[in-house]
Every structure is written in C-alpha cells, then in structure tokens.
Design an enzyme around this catalytic site. Structure first.
Site, PDB file in Angstrom:
ATOM      1  N   GLY A 212       0.837  -1.201   0.000  1.00  0.00           N
ATOM      2  CA  GLY A 212       0.000   0.000   0.000  1.00  0.00           C
ATOM      3  C   GLY A 212       0.866   1.242   0.000  1.00  0.00           C
ATOM      4  O   GLY A 212       2.073   1.188  -0.239  1.00  0.00           O
ATOM      5  N   ASN A 213       0.233   2.398   0.284  1.00  0.00           N
ATOM      6  CA  ASN A 213       0.999   3.648   0.413  1.00  0.00           C
ATOM      7  C   ASN A 213       0.287   4.538   1.411  1.00  0.00           C
ATOM      8  O   ASN A 213      -0.748   4.171   1.950  1.00  0.00           O
ATOM      9  CB  ASN A 213       1.182   4.321  -0.952  1.00  0.00           C
ATOM     10  N   ARG A 214       0.815   5.741   1.609  1.00  0.00           N
ATOM     11  CA  ARG A 214       0.361   6.592   2.712  1.00  0.00           C
ATOM     12  C   ARG A 214      -0.794   7.522   2.324  1.00  0.00           C
ATOM     13  O   ARG A 214      -1.184   8.373   3.100  1.00  0.00           O
ATOM     14  CB  ARG A 214       1.528   7.445   3.234  1.00  0.00           C
TER      15      ARG A 214
END
Ligand code: PMT
Length: 407
Positions: A212-214
């Site tokens: 995933g990412n932020r």
C-alpha cells in the site's frame, strides 16, 4: 438569478449582537421562500437582540449557537456546516466580530465556521460611525478584504444612536444581490462531468498482507467536494480511506490499480474531466499467494510486475477527457513533474513535494505548483487541500471555457 436559482443552495447566515440583527429576519425569510437551505448561526450576543426561535420558524432548521454542538451522526457541526455551505454571510457584523474574524479567533460558532469554510464570505458591517471609522476597524476590514471577503456597506444614514453617518447595515436587497452574485460565480462547473480518483491502491501479497501507500484520500476528496459544490456532476473513484464521501457525488470503491483502471476506463466516454489524484501502485505481485505466507526463518523474495501506467494510457488515446495528474516527488523536482506531464500526455500536472512540511500524504494542507501543458506554471503557497482544489478547479473551469470558445 433566475427564479429558482436559489433553490437548494446552502447558505449560512451568521448573526452578531447589533441592533440591525432584526433586519436579518427579512433576509432569511426571502432566502427561505426562494427555496434556499439556510443555516443560521448566532454569536453569543446575537440573542440579546433577536430570538433564535424567530429564525428557526423561518428556516425550519435549528439555529446554531453552541460551538460544541454535535450533529445527529456525532459529526462536529461547525466542520460539517463549513464543508456544505456555498456562501457564508455575516450580517450585521460588529466591530468585535470583525476583529475576531481578522485575527483568526475560533471562540464561537460564527468564527469556527468562518475559519473552516472554503466558501465565499460576505460581511455586512453595522455600527456607529466613529467605531466604523476607527483605524482598528478599518484595518480589520482591509485585512479581511485582502483575504477575499466581500464587504457590503455600511450605508450612510440615521444610526441607532440618533446620529447621522456611515454605519447603517446595507439594504437587504443589496446583500441579497451579493449572495446571488457569489452563488452564480461558484456554479461555474454546472453541467461539467468530472471523475476524480483518490486514496491509495492496495496490491494483495496474500489474503492478509498488501502493498500500500500513505495516501489518506484527502486531496482527491477535497477536489470531489469542491467540484460538486461548484455544480459539477462528480464521480469519485476511491481506494480504501477513512473519509466520509462528500454529499452528492457518485462513489465507486476500488482496491487495486487494475480495479481503478477498469473503473476509470468505464467512465471515459461519460466524463469531461479526469483528475487522477490517487496514489496508484506501480507494481503488484506477479502471483498473489492464496494462503497466508508463513515465517520460515529464510529471506522472503516477492516477485513483482509493473502495473499499467493508467493515466499515461489515457493520455495516449487520440480522444480523451481533460486530463489532470499529480506528481508526488521527493524534492523540488519541477522538471521531473514537467517530464511526467509530457510523457503521460496530460493537460496539467499538479506537482507536490511530499517531503515538504504540511504537504503531500495525510495532511490537511498541500503546497503545489499547477503545471499546465500550455501556459505558465502557478506556484501556490501552503493552502488547505480545499483551497488547492478551488485553485485547480478554477483552472479547469477556465480551460473548459477556452476550449468551448475555440470550437
Ligand atoms: O491522499 P492524500 O493523503 O491527501 O495525499 C495526496 C497525494 C500526495 C496522494 C496526492 O497529492 C498525489 O500526489 N497523488 C499522486 C500520487 C502518485 O501516484 O504520484 P506519481 O508521481 O507516482 O504518479 C503520477 C501520476 O500518475 C499520478 O496522477 C498517478 O495517479 C498516476 N499514476 C501513477 C501510477 C500508475 N500506475 N498509474 C497512474 O495513473
């Protein structure tokens, strides 16, 4: 405005403690009769001059006086109000409230909403002539005008003190005309179909884990919300986020980059503008594991393959909607953003250095440069993501207008 132009429009009327407060009942009555959804806010002293019950009877909505008020769903009322209002009118605005607005106070419902809203603010001062001409009041009015507030009046005439001079509340028809002017201006995207992507994609590793990412989705959700408020028909394609979707938008939830791609391609023939604010994974597992990967004590290697560059695929199409992407960079790499703009075939790229204080992932603010394929870059200061959205959509509105002219 045409007869039903006020119908359904969300208008905030903030009343302060001045003798002219009684005149605002007439304004509220007119707006309500025109079908507007009017939310009335009181400062602490307003009730010394007029009763909340009067306004409640006119609007059939509660009057908001308590800054700690919670909405039915437990939402914080001033935040919810600030996000839904299309224009906020403070009338009569007293010297005291002018000072609080000018200096960013947030000590009652009126100042809280005024600070939290991205909607246009109209101020209609009313006070004695000497007060209005005092340097402190003049300074506060000038400060607020510099920030884009519209000041209507005050008029010159007989004042509550019996003296004659400047300080009378502007005539109600004049305030009404300014409300209509503001609303007409902010519906510049009426009839425009805009598809916004937001949030981060999640690429499964196994049934438990993902890449995933932020991204929190705040930037994309702000764009969707402001576009909807400016009259656009908005489709929001959202990765998993912890945000409440803006009212009035069509929401499509996705998880992976491939799902986002499918959802976006399904919209291409029925959208005028695409804003790709989502943080899309560049890689995914070649073969996601069907069972949870167990610890073995040895190094784990994951075989990743590239995801399609979704926005570049669209940019390469002979015909495509107005195409806006974002460049998330680490450092002031405007040239990197410019090369992405060209390589992906975009009409505009929003460059944001995600390492800068208050910018990028998860923040309520962002510092961006709008980089159009044609025209000069526009470097914006650190703004709320809603204000960034306003600036971006002003460019969209102008670009669509220019394209319509050239047809
Ligand atoms: O959601 P927030 O917490 O508010 O954070 C906002 C944001 C930082 C996520 C947002 O402002 C932002 O920068 N979004 C783009 C993030 C990103 O993927 O940037 P990029 O430089 O890696 O990609 C460039 C453009 O190509 C982007 O429009 C991206 O959506 C698009 N892209 C990227 C990869 C891919 N496989 N397909 C794409 O379409």
């Amino acid at each position: 405005m045409t007869d039903n132009a006020l119908s359904g429009r969300r208008i905030g009327i903030a009343v302060c403690g001045g003798i002219a407060a009684y005149k605002i009942a007439g304004l509220v009555s007119t707006l309500a009769q025109e079908g507007a959804e009017v939310d009335v806010l009181f400062t602490r002293d307003a009730a010394r001059f007029v009763s909340p019950l009067t306004f409640q009877a006119l609007t059939h909505r509660p009057v908001h006086t308590d800054p700690w008020e919670l909405g039915t769903s437990g939402s914080i009322t001033h935040v919810a109000l600030a996000r839904t209002l299309e224009v906020l009118v403070v009338a009569p605005v007293t010297a005291h409230t002018l000072a609080r607005l000018a200096h960013g106070f947030a000590d009652d419902m009126v100042t809280l909403v005024a600070l939290a809203t991205a909607a246009p603010v109209i101020l209609a001062p009313a006070m004695d002539a000497e007060m209005y001409q005092h340097p402190a009041v003049r300074h506060n009015v000038a400060l607020l005008q510099e920030r884009g507030c519209r000041v209507i009046g005050p008029a010159t005439g007989r004042l509550a003190s019996g003296l004659v001079g400047i300080g009378r509340l502007a005539d109600i028809p004049e305030i009404l005309a300014e409300i209509e002017h503001c609303l007409a201006a902010t519906r510049d995207l009426a009839g425009v179909r805009i598809t916004v992507t937001a949030g981060g994609t999640q690429e499964p590793i196994d049934p438990v884990r993902f890449i995933g990412n932020r991204s929190s989705g705040k930037m994309g959700y702000a764009i969707a919300e402001v576009a909807q408020r400016r009259g656009a028909e908005v489709t929001l394609i959202s990765g998993p986020v912890a945000l409440i979707p803006p009212a009035g938008v069509h929401l499509k939830r996705i998880r992976t980059a491939l799902e986002l791609r499918s959802a976006l391609h399904a919209m291409l023939s029925k959208t005028d503008v695409v804003v790709q604010a989502a943080a899309v994974a560049d890689y995914r597992m070649q073969t996601p594991e069907q069972q949870k990967i167990k610890r073995t004590g040895a190094t784990l290697t994951l075989q990743l393959v590239e995801n399609p560059d979704i926005i570049a695929e669209i940019g390469a199409m002979p015909e495509h909607p107005l195409l806006i992407g974002f460049a998330a960079e680490t450092g002031q790499n405007l040239e990197v953003a410019r090369s992405k703009l060209r390589r992906k075939g975009l009409d505009l790229i929003v460059f944001n250095d995600i390492t800068r204080e208050g910018s990028g992932f998860g923040t309520d603010t962002n510092e961006v440069t709008l980089l159009p394929a044609e025209g000069e870059p526009l470097a914006l200061p650190l703004l709320s993501k809603h204000e960034v959205a306003e600036q971006l959509l002003a460019w969209v509105s102008q670009m669509l207008h220019t394209r319509r002219q050239s047809i």
